[in-house]
Design an enzyme around this catalytic site. Sequence first.
Site, PDB file in Angstrom:
ATOM      1  N   ARG A 195       1.920  -2.480  -2.479  1.00 55.42           N
ATOM      2  CA  ARG A 195       2.924  -1.446  -2.365  1.00 55.42           C
ATOM      3  C   ARG A 195       3.446  -1.284  -3.853  1.00 55.42           C
ATOM      4  NH1 ARG A 195       7.073  -2.770   2.660  1.00 55.42           N
ATOM      5  NH2 ARG A 195       6.935  -4.905   1.785  1.00 55.42           N
ATOM      6  N   GLY A 216       4.334  -7.354   7.524  1.00 48.79           N
ATOM      7  CA  GLY A 216       2.697  -7.282   7.486  1.00 48.79           C
ATOM      8  C   GLY A 216       2.265  -8.699   7.545  1.00 48.79           C
ATOM      9  N   VAL A 249       4.230 -26.140  13.650  1.00 43.90           N
ATOM     10  CA  VAL A 249       4.135 -26.585  15.030  1.00 43.90           C
ATOM     11  C   VAL A 249       3.888 -28.149  14.959  1.00 43.90           C
ATOM     12  CG1 VAL A 249       2.965 -26.676  17.089  1.00 43.90           C
ATOM     13  CG2 VAL A 249       3.571 -24.566  16.075  1.00 43.90           C
ATOM     14  N   THR A 255       2.801 -12.777   2.694  1.00 47.66           N
ATOM     15  CA  THR A 255       2.663 -11.299   2.398  1.00 47.66           C
ATOM     16  C   THR A 255       1.329 -11.164   1.475  1.00 47.66           C
ATOM     17  OG1 THR A 255       3.301  -9.343   1.410  1.00 47.66           O
ATOM     18  CG2 THR A 255       4.527 -11.313   0.958  1.00 47.66           C
ATOM     19  N   ASP A 292       4.520 -10.076  -3.954  1.00 46.59           N
ATOM     20  CA  ASP A 292       5.823  -9.247  -4.481  1.00 46.59           C
ATOM     21  C   ASP A 292       7.546 -10.079  -4.254  1.00 46.59           C
ATOM     22  OD1 ASP A 292       6.082  -9.079  -1.728  1.00 46.59           O
ATOM     23  OD2 ASP A 292       6.432  -6.984  -1.521  1.00 46.59           O
ATOM     24  N   ARG A 335     -21.973   5.417 -12.614  1.00 53.90           N
ATOM     25  CA  ARG A 335     -20.683   6.387 -12.170  1.00 53.90           C
ATOM     26  C   ARG A 335     -19.726   5.410 -12.735  1.00 53.90           C
ATOM     27  NH1 ARG A 335     -23.583   7.592  -6.393  1.00 53.90           N
ATOM     28  NH2 ARG A 335     -24.214   9.488  -6.897  1.00 53.90           N
ATOM     29  N   ARG A 372       7.413  -4.759  13.134  1.00 53.70           N
ATOM     30  CA  ARG A 372       8.488  -4.232  12.331  1.00 53.70           C
ATOM     31  C   ARG A 372       9.639  -4.004  13.355  1.00 53.70           C
ATOM     32  NH1 ARG A 372       6.258  -4.443   7.084  1.00 53.70           N
ATOM     33  NH2 ARG A 372       4.019  -3.887   7.051  1.00 53.70           N
ATOM     34  N   ASP A 419       9.584  -9.924   2.028  1.00 55.49           N
ATOM     35  CA  ASP A 419      11.014  -9.824   1.555  1.00 55.49           C
ATOM     36  C   ASP A 419      12.219  -9.382   2.730  1.00 55.49           C
ATOM     37  OD1 ASP A 419       9.988  -7.453   1.047  1.00 55.49           O
ATOM     38  OD2 ASP A 419      11.389  -6.883  -0.559  1.00 55.49           O
ATOM     39  N   ASP A 464       1.066  -8.843  -0.785  1.00 59.91           N
ATOM     40  CA  ASP A 464       1.454  -8.358  -1.968  1.00 59.91           C
ATOM     41  C   ASP A 464       1.745  -9.096  -3.119  1.00 59.91           C
ATOM     42  OD1 ASP A 464       1.274  -5.966  -0.289  1.00 59.91           O
ATOM     43  OD2 ASP A 464       3.157  -5.814   0.373  1.00 59.91           O
TER      44      ASP A 464
END
Length: 320
Positions: free
Chosen positions: A172, A11, A24, A126, A130, A163, A72, A103, A128
Site C-alpha cells: 500500500r 488483511g 490461546v 500485516t 507500515d 530483458r 473488513r 493500523d 505491509d
Amino acid sequence: MKKIGLLTSGGDAPGMNAAIRAVVRSGLYFGMEVYGIERGYAGLIEDNVVSMEMRSVSNIVQFGGTKLRTARCMEMLTKEGKDKAVATLEKHGIEGLVVIGGDGSFRGARALTEEYGVPTIGIPGTIDNDLAYTDYTLGFDTAVNTCLDIINKLRDTMTSHERVSVVEVMGRHCGDIALYSGIASGAEIIVVPEIKFDMEEIVAKINSSRANGKHSNIIVVAEGVMGADEFGKKLQELTPYSVRPTCIGHVQRGGSPTMADRMLAAQFGNKAVRLLNEGIGNRVVGIRDNKIIEMDIIEAVSMKKEFNYELYETLQMISM
Ligand code: ATP
C-alpha cells in the site's frame, strides 16, 4: 482477568495462525477461558464467538491465512456497530480482547478502549510493515521471502533474453516490501511511494548497467506508486530493451510463515496474554532493536512511519 477474546482483522498475513495458537495456549496456561471471534469485527458485531481449547489450535502453526478468518467491517466505524460489538463481549463475559491486524484494526481496538473502557492488546499483523512503533510486523518477512522466490525466477529468464523486469509488490503506501525485496534480490532499482522517481534517471541507470556488462535488470515497484503494467509501458517508450511487467499479487499474502514470523507470532501472542493476565490493557506489542516491546495503543496508532533512507542508499551503492 479470567475470560479473554481474540480476533484477526483487516488483511490476512502469514503468521496470524501461529499468533492465534500462542494467544490461546498462553491464555490456557494462565487458567483463562479463551474465545475466538470469527471474521474480525464483523464477527464481534454478529456474535460469531467460539470457545478455543488446547486442541483448537493444533496443527496450524505452519499455515498462512487465519483460522479465525478475517474481514473488513464498515459497521465498526459507527456507534451502533461498536455498541453491538461491546454487547457481544458483555454477553460472553469477555473482559479483555486481543486484536491481531494492521493500523485500521488497531483503531477499532482503540475505539473499544477509549469509548467503552474495554482493555485491548494489539498484535501487529500485516505484510505491509507500515506500523511506525515496531521494526517488523507479522507476515512481512514471509511476504518478502515470497517476492524473493519470484524475483529469483524472473532474473533467470530476464537474463536469458536480456530483458528488463518490472515487478510490482504490495505494501500500500509503505515501500518496505519493495525496499527489502529489492535489496535482498539484487534488484538494480526500487520505486517506492516515499521517494519521487525520475524515469529518465531509471533509463540512465539501465544504460550504465548494460554498458558495464549486465544482461538484465530488475525494477521493483511498490503498488502505492503505480501498477507494473503502467510503469512498464512508460519505461518501454524510453528504452530499446524489452520490458516485461509482473504483478506478484496475492501470493504475497499466503504461504507457510518463515521462522522469523513464527518467532514473532509466539512472542507477540505470549506477551499480549501476559499483559492481560496482569490486568494491563490498551497496549500494543511489537519488536524494536530485537527486543519485544509494548506501548500505549493511542500513542502507537498516532506515530508516523519513517522510511529507512539509509537502506535505500545502501541499495543505490551496491546494486548497479
Ligand atoms: P491491513 O494493513 O492489512 O490492511 P488493517 O487492520 O489496517 O490491515 P483496515 O481495513 O484498515 O485493515 O481495518 C480493519 C478493520 O478495522 C476495518 O474494516 C474496521 O472494521 C476496523 N476499523 C478501522 N478503522 C476503525 C476506526 N477508526 N474505528 C473503529 N474501527 C475501525
